[in-house]
Write a protein that holds these residues in place. Sequence first.
Motif, PDB file in Angstrom:
ATOM      1  N   HIS A 102       5.550  -5.091  -2.467  1.00 55.29           N
ATOM      2  CA  HIS A 102       6.251  -4.119  -1.875  1.00 55.29           C
ATOM      3  C   HIS A 102       5.822  -2.758  -2.165  1.00 55.29           C
ATOM      4  O   HIS A 102       5.576  -1.810  -1.191  1.00 55.29           O
ATOM      5  CB  HIS A 102       7.863  -4.208  -2.412  1.00 55.29           C
ATOM      6  CG  HIS A 102       8.658  -3.305  -1.629  1.00 55.29           C
ATOM      7  ND1 HIS A 102       9.869  -3.217  -2.352  1.00 55.29           N
ATOM      8  CD2 HIS A 102       8.778  -2.565  -0.720  1.00 55.29           C
ATOM      9  CE1 HIS A 102      10.463  -2.055  -1.798  1.00 55.29           C
ATOM     10  NE2 HIS A 102       9.754  -1.772  -0.822  1.00 55.29           N
TER      11      HIS A 102
ATOM     12  N   LEU B  55       2.305  -1.962  -0.358  1.00 55.46           N
ATOM     13  CA  LEU B  55       2.618  -1.838   1.057  1.00 55.46           C
ATOM     14  C   LEU B  55       3.179  -0.596   1.544  1.00 55.46           C
ATOM     15  O   LEU B  55       2.830   0.142   2.319  1.00 55.46           O
ATOM     16  CB  LEU B  55       3.072  -3.030   1.538  1.00 55.46           C
ATOM     17  CG  LEU B  55       2.306  -4.384   1.643  1.00 55.46           C
ATOM     18  CD1 LEU B  55       3.330  -5.740   1.864  1.00 55.46           C
ATOM     19  CD2 LEU B  55       1.428  -4.302   2.826  1.00 55.46           C
TER      20      LEU B  55
ATOM     21  N   LEU C  96       2.979  -0.526  10.833  1.00 54.30           N
ATOM     22  CA  LEU C  96       2.742  -2.147  10.434  1.00 54.30           C
ATOM     23  C   LEU C  96       3.063  -2.265   8.746  1.00 54.30           C
ATOM     24  O   LEU C  96       3.865  -3.386   8.394  1.00 54.30           O
ATOM     25  CB  LEU C  96       1.598  -2.757  10.866  1.00 54.30           C
ATOM     26  CG  LEU C  96       1.452  -2.501  12.676  1.00 54.30           C
ATOM     27  CD1 LEU C  96       0.348  -3.101  12.935  1.00 54.30           C
ATOM     28  CD2 LEU C  96       2.647  -3.323  13.231  1.00 54.30           C
ATOM     29  N   LEU C  97       2.165  -1.253   8.280  1.00 53.38           N
ATOM     30  CA  LEU C  97       2.419  -1.638   6.612  1.00 53.38           C
ATOM     31  C   LEU C  97       3.697  -1.467   6.151  1.00 53.38           C
ATOM     32  O   LEU C  97       4.438  -1.847   5.335  1.00 53.38           O
ATOM     33  CB  LEU C  97       1.389  -0.785   6.130  1.00 53.38           C
ATOM     34  CG  LEU C  97      -0.170  -1.108   6.176  1.00 53.38           C
ATOM     35  CD1 LEU C  97      -1.004   0.034   5.672  1.00 53.38           C
ATOM     36  CD2 LEU C  97      -0.437  -2.478   5.615  1.00 53.38           C
TER      37      LEU C  97
ATOM     38  N   ALA D 243       6.037  -3.907   7.045  1.00 50.09           N
ATOM     39  CA  ALA D 243       5.580  -5.333   6.213  1.00 50.09           C
ATOM     40  C   ALA D 243       6.232  -5.231   4.885  1.00 50.09           C
ATOM     41  O   ALA D 243       6.952  -5.992   4.390  1.00 50.09           O
ATOM     42  CB  ALA D 243       4.092  -5.526   6.131  1.00 50.09           C
TER      43      ALA D 243
ATOM     44  N   ALA E 160       9.939  -5.679   4.984  1.00 49.68           N
ATOM     45  CA  ALA E 160      10.376  -7.220   5.182  1.00 49.68           C
ATOM     46  C   ALA E 160      10.072  -7.835   3.756  1.00 49.68           C
ATOM     47  O   ALA E 160      10.811  -8.855   3.520  1.00 49.68           O
ATOM     48  CB  ALA E 160       9.030  -7.742   6.242  1.00 49.68           C
ATOM     49  N   VAL E 161       9.021  -7.609   3.080  1.00 48.18           N
ATOM     50  CA  VAL E 161       8.883  -8.220   1.539  1.00 48.18           C
ATOM     51  C   VAL E 161      10.146  -7.636   0.893  1.00 48.18           C
ATOM     52  O   VAL E 161      10.893  -8.644   0.255  1.00 48.18           O
ATOM     53  CB  VAL E 161       7.614  -7.547   0.977  1.00 48.18           C
ATOM     54  CG1 VAL E 161       7.763  -7.864  -0.433  1.00 48.18           C
ATOM     55  CG2 VAL E 161       6.550  -7.929   1.490  1.00 48.18           C
TER      56      VAL E 161
END
Length: 121
Positions: free
Chosen positions: A70, A73, A104-105, A108, A111-112
């Motif tokens: 997390h 990213l 996008l990172l 992501a 999301a994590v």
Amino acid sequence: MSPSAPLFLRLAPVLALLGMCLGIVMGISQDHRLQTLHAHVNLIGWVSMFLAGLYYRLVPAADGRLAYWHFGLATLGLASLGTGLAGLAFGERSFEPFAVVGSLLTIAAMAVFAWIVARTS
Ligand code: HEM
Ligand code: HEM
């Protein structure tokens, strides 16, 4: 493995200082082109990262290997998104890929975090 809460909690105020300095420069110069960069450094960097750090401090079971992902990213994402937003603010279309990769990172990373919170809250 040492916890990642201190990483979030220490980086966030540094980003707050950078974001606020940018705000002051914008105010003094009356040039608000970097407003979007300012908003995201403050809201993703300061607010969101500090909140994540507080969560990891509050729920130590959440602060495992995935929390490192997390942090990595989110940090790379904000650096890339910030670079892209800064370039685009000055009309440099060639900076668009930084904004795309950074977006996008950043998603992501969230999301994590969503996965971690879902399993530990
Ligand atoms: C020293 C502290 C700060 C200064 C001097 C400052 C200054 C500014 C300035 C000059 C603008 C442009 C306003 C406009 O064009 O109408 C702005 C916009 C903004 N600032 Fe700050 N700011 C500071 C701190 C913060 C913090 C801590 C946050 C968030 C936690 C923040 C979030 C925003 C947002 C979201 C916008 C965009 C507002 C919109 O879309 O209309 N600022 N700031
Ligand atoms: C993948 C992550 C994100 C991307 C790609 C993104 C992208 C954008 C874009 C393209 C704009 C419009 C900028 C303009 O009108 O020039 C915007 C505005 C804004 N975003 Fe985001 N954003 C992201 C995440 C977030 C998050 C997590 C927050 C708050 C926690 C946030 C708060 C804002 C605010 C307050 C504005 C209005 C600021 C302004 O007037 O410049 N964004 N964002």
